[in-house]
Motif scaffolding. Structure first.
Motif, PDB file in Angstrom:
ATOM      1  N   ASP A 179     -47.173  25.799  34.574  1.00 37.59           N
ATOM      2  CA  ASP A 179     -47.287  26.882  35.566  1.00 37.59           C
ATOM      3  C   ASP A 179     -45.941  27.535  35.838  1.00 37.59           C
ATOM      4  O   ASP A 179     -45.806  28.762  35.857  1.00 37.59           O
ATOM      5  CB  ASP A 179     -47.809  26.312  36.905  1.00 37.59           C
ATOM      6  N   ASN A 192     -49.291  20.296  34.271  1.00 40.39           N
ATOM      7  CA  ASN A 192     -49.781  21.561  34.824  1.00 40.39           C
ATOM      8  C   ASN A 192     -48.692  22.289  35.612  1.00 40.39           C
ATOM      9  O   ASN A 192     -48.521  23.503  35.493  1.00 40.39           O
ATOM     10  CB  ASN A 192     -50.992  21.310  35.723  1.00 40.39           C
ATOM     11  N   SER A 236     -45.097  31.285  34.823  1.00 43.77           N
ATOM     12  CA  SER A 236     -44.914  32.307  35.862  1.00 43.77           C
ATOM     13  C   SER A 236     -43.515  32.898  35.799  1.00 43.77           C
ATOM     14  O   SER A 236     -43.324  34.098  36.072  1.00 43.77           O
ATOM     15  CB  SER A 236     -45.219  31.739  37.255  1.00 43.77           C
ATOM     16  N   LYS A 268     -52.247  28.507  27.011  1.00 42.47           N
ATOM     17  CA  LYS A 268     -53.399  28.947  27.807  1.00 42.47           C
ATOM     18  C   LYS A 268     -52.944  29.813  28.973  1.00 42.47           C
ATOM     19  O   LYS A 268     -53.509  30.871  29.246  1.00 42.47           O
ATOM     20  CB  LYS A 268     -54.160  27.725  28.333  1.00 42.47           C
ATOM     21  N   LYS A 269     -51.937  29.345  29.672  1.00 40.28           N
ATOM     22  CA  LYS A 269     -51.505  30.055  30.884  1.00 40.28           C
ATOM     23  C   LYS A 269     -50.903  31.420  30.566  1.00 40.28           C
ATOM     24  O   LYS A 269     -50.982  32.355  31.357  1.00 40.28           O
ATOM     25  CB  LYS A 269     -50.522  29.199  31.687  1.00 40.28           C
TER      26      LYS A 269
END
Lengths: 795, 125
Positions: free
Chosen positions: A124, A120, A128, A543-544
């Motif tokens: 992330d 994760n 980002s 997904k992110k």
């Protein structure tokens, strides 16, 4: 007479300063390479250098117990070097990483986290970075030791998923100049011949390679050829007399960086004495001044007048005579088969591509190519620099299957194979290695994945780049099996990976040969194969970033068990969709074929039936290379179908002598060069953990010519400060008739901050290949003390 | 002086043990009970050959000029390092590189029945 122990210790203290070390040296008295009934043997490739030795791992009760060579293998014929014999001891080593480690800031201590948390965080941070700073704010820096499946999957996610060509790897530091040389001289990457030429060669021209230590099993074949056939000539050209020189008839020792003059002088003699192959030249050769400037033979010949043997001998420093140059040229040109071999001494140079071109020139001029025993053979340093990185798309400018990024049609072929929209792969090549780490210094790379390599130690002028790596501007993920200087300095997230024989995949070695290693034992609990890690990370990334194209990139691999089915599916996609129809065609070599071979398949191998014969021993030769027949443009026996040369010719290049970036001067009067030692591999994170190998060479030392040592009052074992304009090391002296006078030489495996020689080396790059000039810079040396107690250091 | 004598004695014992071991084709080896002379942790960090150039110069010369010496197969590969040192290597160590030859070798013979230790020249029959 046996020396007394007291005298002996006095002497050895002077030879090698040493002291008690506080390092874990686990001993297990196993290593039985004879099969006990309950031991099973599992065939694979060696994990270390680029030779591609085949070996078997002995497994008893699920644990590794020994390694032994595979006698039927055409690479090593059963022989292993000492690193290859011992690396099984790493598989259950107490220092193995088994839990993901995380720290938000690089000044924090790592804490153990779960795999779910780790994945994760990784997703992330990369997501980002892309959202906030754009696609080129992320980067992958991989390794010539990663499996092809791993490099291929990483670059697929970065290029197709994250839309950046910031895909690089440590092969940029070792063989990019060889790629440049092959592409510009032969129009196609990787050698025409291979190891099979060794037993047919009558003349060996070894330049810029201490193969006795860096490629011991290839050296063994050359040694055997020489000892069995004393009339075979071995020429070793190197500024340093090394263990390789032991089998040489002629050693040409010259000032570092003057070998371009030597190579041009050999060409001069070959033409002056009419030893060139006129028919071969007429049929197959184009002469080039620059890429767009074709010249004729006479103009090329005129360009060599600056390199008469007498002039070259002077340029080279005066230790080599004009007569020696003539003798070498005659032997090179007139032997039944001349085989040149080189490694980093030519590649890690600002003129690396030029030096490669000049060796190729000699083979082209004399026709010492395409026949038994004759080849211009660049030895590769790492086990999968060729297969995974050069062929699999692991450099910023090359897509899988030797496709240049800059060509739209090539990008479109890859996009089609991946089922992703046209235009998804960016048109601009990414950042090459040194530019990538410069971008880290500048804070432009926000998230970076470093796989299976330790740039904090292996980059030249590493002090400069370690400043950037240590900053919190760049989030760094490291995948590795042990802690390294890079995990300690740069990583925010460390992910423990499976080691060789703990996972399945393919390595492609020096001679275009792909070989499979199947999983034989379980990794330590908590460690995972990289392909599983990348797939899981990419699933989260999709997904992110809410990006279905990332999903599309991993769709063929979802749900597959990671031990065999997953790497097999990746290899299927790569070999069947990305190599088919290319010069590196491996579509005839699925896992089933590779598993049936003692020693794998040499590409091109376009059909299963052909691959099962072992593939192509000589490229470009009709009757030996299926593509030479398929792509022929005339009736001549040799067909140079490489995409780099539209005229289907070999190119001889005018390449003048040019100095290294940094020459000795009044302030820094010595040349510094660096290299490997047989007992250690790269940054020592593996071999430093094997007691026998560590003890054989526990730390680096600086080799100094006895004349220089006498002049400076340096005795063996004295502690010597080595300083360049970039950094300083302190290590013991080895006074040794190795390096030429005015040159010092250090090994680069040592991790200790005082002895990490890449703090001192130079980061100038070859303008074509972007490979750094590790091999030559200027330094000064001074004695700082007599012998001191030292500790081996492995992080 | 006491140390010197002890070290020399131990070396002599090692050589004797090696000769005895080489003379045997089978059965338990006396060398299995022979350990390397005790050395300090500092000394353990010296390459074997660095000591043995001085301590056993004949053996060193034989090895250095042999195929193993030229091909960089070092002492520790056959004899191990300090903790797992064996004067007489196990045949299985040879199998690491010479499996094909070992399969041809009579089971009751060791490699050095034919190949002289350290020089590895084939003994005259």
């Amino acid at each position: 007479m046996v020396q007394t122990r007291r005298d002996f210790l006095k002497r050895t203290a002077a030879l090698s300063a040493a002291s008690y070390l506080g390092i874990l040296l686990p001993f297990k008295d196993v290593g039985n390479a004879l099969a006990a009934d309950e031991t099973t043997w599992h065939r694979g490739s060696c994990r270390l250098c680029g030779t591609g030795c085949r070996l078997e791992l002995g497994v008893k009760s699920g644990l590794p117990v020994a390694l032994r060579g595979v006698p039927q293998s055409r690479t090593n014929m059963g022989y292993l070097c000492m690193k290859g014999m011992h690396f099984w001891k790493l598989m259950n080593h107490a220092d193995r990483l088994t839990t993901p480690l995380y720290r938000a800031k690089k000044s924090d201590k790592f804490k153990k986290i779960s795999w779910d948390e780790a994945m994760n965080i990784a997703a992330d941070k990369f997501a980002s970075a892309v959202k906030e700073h754009g696609n080129n704010s992320v980067a992958y820096y991989g390794s010539g030791q990663a499996l092809t499946e791993e490099t291929y999957l990483f670059q697929k996610i970065f290029r197709g998923g994250l839309q950046t060509n910031n895909v690089e790897g440590n092969p940029r530091l070792c063989m990019a100049s060889a790629v440049g040389g092959y592409m510009t001289s032969f129009g196609a990457d990787e050698p025409i011949g291979g190891y099979a030429d060794i037993e047919k060669a009558d003349c060996f021209f070894i330049i810029g390679s201490n193969m006795a230590e860096a490629h011991p099993v290839i050296f063994r074949r050359v040694m055997r050829r020489k000892l069995d056939n004393p009339k075979v000539t071995v020429i070793n050209a190197d500024p340093r007399i090394s263990l390789t020189s032991r089998i040489a008839d002629i050693h040409l020792q010259f000032n570092p960086g003057t070998d371009l003059a030597l190579l041009n002088a050999l060409a001069y003699v070959i033409i002056d004495e009419k030893l060139h192959n006129e028919q071969f030249i007429n049929d197959y050769v184009t002469f080039k001044k620059s890429k767009g400037d074709t010249i004729d033979f006479e103009e090329y010949k005129k360009s060599l007048v600056d390199y008469t043997p007498e002039k070259a001998a002077t340029i080279m420093g005066g230790k080599v005579t004009a007569d020696q140059i003539r003798e070498v040229a005659r032997k090179f040109a007139t032997s039944k088969g001349t085989l040149s071999m080189w490694t980093m001494g030519l590649n890690q140079r600002k003129q690396g591509v030029w030096a490669n071109n000049l060796v190729h020139n000699l083979h082209i001029l004399t026709g010492q190519l395409l026949k038994e025993g004759a080849d211009s053979l660049s030895l590769t340093g790492q086990p999968n620099a060729c297969g995974g990185v050069r062929e699999g798309g692991g450099l910023c400018h090359i897509l899988p299957g030797h496709r240049p990024v800059e060509k739209e049609a090539m990008r479109n072929q890859v996009e089609e194979a991946w089922g992703i929209p046209k235009g998804r792969i960016p048109a601009e090549p990414g950042l090459h290695t040194m530019a990538m780490f410069s971008a880290v210094n500048e804070g432009k790379i926000k998230a970076m994945w470093i796989n299976c390599t330790s740039p904090a130690q292996s980059l030249p002028n590493c002090n400069k780049y370690n400043k950037g790596l240590a900053k919190d501007d760049t989030f760094v993920v490291c995948t590795d099996i042990f802690p390294t200087l890079t995990t300690e300095l740069a990583a925010n997230l460390v992910l423990p990976t499976a080691f060789h024989f703990e996972k399945t995949g393919v390595y492609g070695c020096t001679e275009r040969r792909s070989q499979i290693t199947r999983k034989a034992i379980n990794p330590p609990k908590g460690a995972k194969p990289e392909v599983e890690i990348v797939r899981d990370w990419a699933t989260l990334l999709a997904k992110k970033l809410n990006d279905p194209v990332i999903d599309q990139c991993i769709k063929p691999f979802i749900g597959l068990e990671p031990e065999y089915a997953l790497p097999k599916a990746i290899w299927e996609e790569y070999s069947q969709k990305l190599t088919k129809g290319r010069d590196s065609d491996l579509s005839g070599a699925p896992y089933e074929v590779l598993e049936g071979m003692y020693d794998g398949v040499q590409w091109p191998a376009p059909t299963v039936e052909y691959a099962k014969t072992g593939g192509t021993v000589k490229k470009f030769v009709r009757g030996m290379d299926p593509l030479a027949e398929k792509l022929k443009t005339d009736d001549k026996p040799y067909q140079f179908y490489g995409a780099g040369h539209p005229d289907h010719k070999l190119w001889v290049w005018m390449r003048p002598q040019a100095n290294p970036e940094e020459m000795p001067d009044a302030d820094y009067p010595f040349y510094l060069s660096t290299g490997r030692i047989i007992d250690h591999w790269h940054t020592m994170s593996m071999t430093g953990r094997i007691p026998e190998l560590l003890r054989a060479n526990p730390y680096s030392y600086i080799e100094i010519n006895p004349k220089d040592a006498t002049r400076l009052g340096i005795k063996p074992g004295d502690m010597i400060e080595i300083t360049s304009r970039r950094g300083t090391n302190i290590m013991p002296a080895k006074v040794y008739e190795g390096p030429i006078e005015g040159m010092v030489f250090a090994y680069w495996h040592d991790q200790h901050p005082d002895r990490m020689i890449n703090k001192v080396t130079m980061d100038a790059i070859d303008p074509g290949s972007k490979e750094p000039e590790f091999k030559i810079c200027a330094c000064k040396i001074k004695k700082v003390s007599g012998p001191q107690a030292l500790k081996p250091y492995v992080v | 002086m006491r140390k010197c004598s002890g070290f020399t004695l131990l070396l002599a014992s090692l050589c004797l043990a090696l000769i005895c071991a080489c003379a045997q084709d089978s059965g338990s080896s006396p060398s299995e009970s022979i350990k390397h002379p005790e050395i300090t942790e500092q000394e353990k960090l010296l390459p074997c050959s660095e000591c043995h150039q001085q301590a056993t110069p004949e053996v060193y010369e034989q090895w250095f000029n042999s195929l193993h010496g030229i091909g960089m197969v070092k002492c520790y590969q056959c004899h191990g390092t300090y903790e797992n040192f064996k004067v007489e290597p196990a045949t299985s160590v040879c199998a690491t590189c010479h499996m094909d030859m070992i399969e041809k070798c009579p089971k009751d013979q060791k490699c050095w029945a034919c190949h002289t230790p350290h020089s590895f020249k084939r003994a005259n029959k």
